[in-house]
Design a protein around this motif. Structure first.
Motif: not given
Length: 130
Positions: A1-19, A21-22
């Motif tokens: 089983m592949d347990n790679t973590r894939q994070m999908i971003s919406s491009g929201s400026p809140l994502e890095p600030r809050i920590g 991912s979409r």
């Protein structure tokens, strides 16, 4: 089983600030974060219209699922959060338009408010790929 973590971003400026991912895919599981009715230009879509806002939330969630290699048919749970639970039928109509044949586990809850007072609905989606 592949347990790679894939994070999908919406491009929201809140994502890095809050920590957050979409959406996040880990193995066969995809979790889509609480999704608000925000348009491409950052404005609120469907002000005052629960159905239109629900459709927009589902559009955003579906795009995140697709980026993670999933589709609506992989959805196993949805959570519909509303600021006025008496308007659940409007959100349910939009949900049914997408999920009538898929029929994931679904919960409707009332919340006191969202980050933006113009948001009437937010949706979370969980999917499992075969």
């Amino acid at each position: 089983m592949d347990n790679t973590r894939q994070m999908i971003s919406s491009g929201s400026p809140l994502e890095p600030r809050i920590g957050f991912s979409r959406a996040v895919r880990k193995g066969s599981h995809v979790a889509v974060a609480g999704t608000a009715p925000i348009g491409e230009n950052g404005t609120v879509v469907g002000q005052g219209d629960v159905h239109a806002q629900t459709v927009r939330c589902l559009d955003i969630a579906e795009a995140a699922l697709q980026e993670a290699g999933a589709s609506l048919t992989d959805v196993v749970r949805t959570r519909i959060m509303l600021t006025d639970i008496s308007r659940w039928k409007e959100a349910a109509r939009a949900h049914g338009e997408r999920f009538a044949a898929i029929r994931p586990a679904c919960t409707f809850v009332e919340v006191s408010r969202f980050i933006d007072e113009r948001w009437l609905v937010e949706i979370e989606v969980d999917a499992v790929l075969d």
